[in-house]
Scaffold this motif. Structure first.
Motif, PDB file in Angstrom:
ATOM      1  N   TYR A  45       0.872  -1.150  -0.173  1.00  0.00           N
ATOM      2  CA  TYR A  45      -0.081   0.092  -0.056  1.00  0.00           C
ATOM      3  C   TYR A  45       0.924   1.320  -0.076  1.00  0.00           C
ATOM      4  N   GLN A  46       0.809   2.126  -1.000  1.00  0.00           N
ATOM      5  CA  GLN A  46       1.667   3.308  -1.146  1.00  0.00           C
ATOM      6  C   GLN A  46       1.022   4.632  -1.106  1.00  0.00           C
ATOM      7  N   TYR A  47       1.466   5.535  -0.441  1.00  0.00           N
ATOM      8  CA  TYR A  47       0.822   6.864  -0.029  1.00  0.00           C
ATOM      9  C   TYR A  47       1.818   7.915  -0.276  1.00  0.00           C
ATOM     10  N   LYS A  48       1.228   8.961  -0.913  1.00  0.00           N
ATOM     11  CA  LYS A  48       1.933  10.075  -1.047  1.00  0.00           C
ATOM     12  C   LYS A  48       1.314  11.248  -0.446  1.00  0.00           C
ATOM     13  N   LEU A  49       1.780  11.909   0.408  1.00  0.00           N
ATOM     14  CA  LEU A  49       0.841  13.086   1.353  1.00  0.00           C
ATOM     15  C   LEU A  49       1.990  14.154   1.380  1.00  0.00           C
ATOM     16  N   LYS A  50       0.990  15.415   1.148  1.00  0.00           N
ATOM     17  CA  LYS A  50       1.520  16.571   1.302  1.00  0.00           C
ATOM     18  C   LYS A  50       1.663  16.935   2.942  1.00  0.00           C
ATOM     19  N   LEU A  51       2.499  17.656   3.479  1.00  0.00           N
ATOM     20  CA  LEU A  51       2.911  17.716   4.802  1.00  0.00           C
ATOM     21  C   LEU A  51       2.813  19.375   5.251  1.00  0.00           C
ATOM     22  N   GLU A  52       2.479  19.422   6.443  1.00  0.00           N
ATOM     23  CA  GLU A  52       2.453  21.229   6.928  1.00  0.00           C
ATOM     24  C   GLU A  52       3.797  21.561   7.551  1.00  0.00           C
ATOM     25  N   SER A  53       4.672  20.465   7.638  1.00  0.00           N
ATOM     26  CA  SER A  53       5.811  20.655   8.303  1.00  0.00           C
ATOM     27  C   SER A  53       6.787  21.674   7.339  1.00  0.00           C
ATOM     28  N   LYS A  54       7.535  22.429   8.104  1.00  0.00           N
ATOM     29  CA  LYS A  54       8.487  23.568   7.225  1.00  0.00           C
ATOM     30  C   LYS A  54       9.774  23.068   7.254  1.00  0.00           C
ATOM     31  N   ASN A  55      10.345  22.039   8.103  1.00  0.00           N
ATOM     32  CA  ASN A  55      11.531  21.400   8.176  1.00  0.00           C
ATOM     33  C   ASN A  55      11.568  20.052   8.111  1.00  0.00           C
ATOM     34  N   ASN A  56      12.908  19.529   7.864  1.00  0.00           N
ATOM     35  CA  ASN A  56      12.938  17.958   7.678  1.00  0.00           C
ATOM     36  C   ASN A  56      12.570  17.130   8.748  1.00  0.00           C
ATOM     37  N   HIS A  57      13.317  17.552  10.068  1.00  0.00           N
ATOM     38  CA  HIS A  57      13.170  16.831  11.433  1.00  0.00           C
ATOM     39  C   HIS A  57      11.562  16.564  11.714  1.00  0.00           C
ATOM     40  N   GLU A  58      10.907  17.858  11.944  1.00  0.00           N
ATOM     41  CA  GLU A  58       9.248  17.895  11.823  1.00  0.00           C
ATOM     42  C   GLU A  58       8.900  17.055  10.695  1.00  0.00           C
ATOM     43  N   ALA A  59       9.123  17.146   9.500  1.00  0.00           N
ATOM     44  CA  ALA A  59       8.637  16.472   8.689  1.00  0.00           C
ATOM     45  C   ALA A  59       8.598  14.958   8.703  1.00  0.00           C
ATOM     46  N   GLU A  60       9.622  14.532   9.342  1.00  0.00           N
ATOM     47  CA  GLU A  60      10.012  13.001   9.707  1.00  0.00           C
ATOM     48  C   GLU A  60       9.079  12.332  10.592  1.00  0.00           C
ATOM     49  N   PHE A  61       8.811  13.358  11.568  1.00  0.00           N
ATOM     50  CA  PHE A  61       7.654  13.167  12.814  1.00  0.00           C
ATOM     51  C   PHE A  61       6.455  13.058  12.232  1.00  0.00           C
ATOM     52  N   GLU A  62       6.198  14.091  11.608  1.00  0.00           N
ATOM     53  CA  GLU A  62       4.625  13.925  10.986  1.00  0.00           C
ATOM     54  C   GLU A  62       4.668  13.129   9.855  1.00  0.00           C
ATOM     55  N   ALA A  63       5.497  12.556   9.218  1.00  0.00           N
ATOM     56  CA  ALA A  63       5.264  11.111   8.361  1.00  0.00           C
ATOM     57  C   ALA A  63       5.281  10.186   9.086  1.00  0.00           C
ATOM     58  N   CYS A  64       5.922   9.931   9.995  1.00  0.00           N
ATOM     59  CA  CYS A  64       5.681   8.781  11.056  1.00  0.00           C
ATOM     60  C   CYS A  64       4.231   8.799  11.622  1.00  0.00           C
ATOM     61  N   LEU A  65       3.744   9.977  12.009  1.00  0.00           N
ATOM     62  CA  LEU A  65       2.337  10.055  12.378  1.00  0.00           C
ATOM     63  C   LEU A  65       1.490   9.721  11.470  1.00  0.00           C
ATOM     64  N   LEU A  66       1.618  10.101  10.564  1.00  0.00           N
ATOM     65  CA  LEU A  66       0.541   9.860   9.224  1.00  0.00           C
ATOM     66  C   LEU A  66       0.683   8.446   8.931  1.00  0.00           C
ATOM     67  N   GLY A  67       1.687   7.703   8.927  1.00  0.00           N
ATOM     68  CA  GLY A  67       2.173   6.483   8.449  1.00  0.00           C
ATOM     69  C   GLY A  67       1.209   5.490   9.559  1.00  0.00           C
ATOM     70  N   PHE A  68       1.211   5.873  10.788  1.00  0.00           N
ATOM     71  CA  PHE A  68       0.411   4.856  11.793  1.00  0.00           C
ATOM     72  C   PHE A  68      -1.138   5.269  11.634  1.00  0.00           C
ATOM     73  N   LYS A  69      -1.608   6.314  11.010  1.00  0.00           N
ATOM     74  CA  LYS A  69      -2.795   6.710  10.959  1.00  0.00           C
ATOM     75  C   LYS A  69      -3.395   6.119   9.782  1.00  0.00           C
ATOM     76  N   GLN A  70      -2.526   5.756   8.604  1.00  0.00           N
ATOM     77  CA  GLN A  70      -2.665   5.202   7.285  1.00  0.00           C
ATOM     78  C   GLN A  70      -2.896   3.470   7.713  1.00  0.00           C
TER      79      GLN A  70
END
Length: 129
Positions: free
Chosen positions: A30-55
């Motif tokens: 299952y593959q997902y490509k999502l737009k993030l609200e984060s504006k720096n890479n560290h925060e984006a990695e955390f947001e990606a993790c959270l969204l991954g668990f939500k998916q």
């Protein structure tokens, strides 16, 4: 057992971020490509993790085992310590998502071993920006 891979990509000049999420179960992806609200890479990695668990939550039951893979050392170390000086809100939300499963194993992997999620994140940057 479900395998979850996440990665974030951030454009240095604009700070625009996206993520790739790859979920593998019984030879199905299952593959997902999502737009993030984060504006720096560290925060984006955390947001990606959270969204991954939500998916993941949309696909599996709470009694399943999840093996999570990230190439972000700060995400992996923060989840292991259950603490992050600047990202505690994300850590708390991710741990809450992880608590829904019977077992979650967090793993750090090298960038080269996270190509599926990385490619999705890069594709998402080009798709959304």
């Amino acid at each position: 057992m479900f395998k979850l891979y996440t990665d974030a990509a951030t454009m240095n000049n604009s700070g625009n971020s996206s993520c790739g999420i790859l979920i593998v179960h019984e030879n199905q992806q299952y593959q997902y490509k999502l737009k993030l609200e984060s504006k720096n890479n560290h925060e984006a990695e955390f947001e990606a993790c959270l969204l991954g668990f939500k998916q993941l939550e949309k696909l599996i039951k709470s009694d399943d085992i999840v093996v999570y893979y990230t190439d972000s050392k700060i995400v992996h170390e923060s989840l292991e310590k259950q603490y992050a000086k600047h990202f505690q809100d994300y850590v708390d939300k991710i741990l809450n998502e992880q608590s829904k499963y019977s077992l979650v194993i967090n793993n750090w992997i090298e960038d080269t071993k996270n190509e599926g999620a990385h490619n999705l994140a890069t594709q998402a940057l080009h798709l959304f920006y």
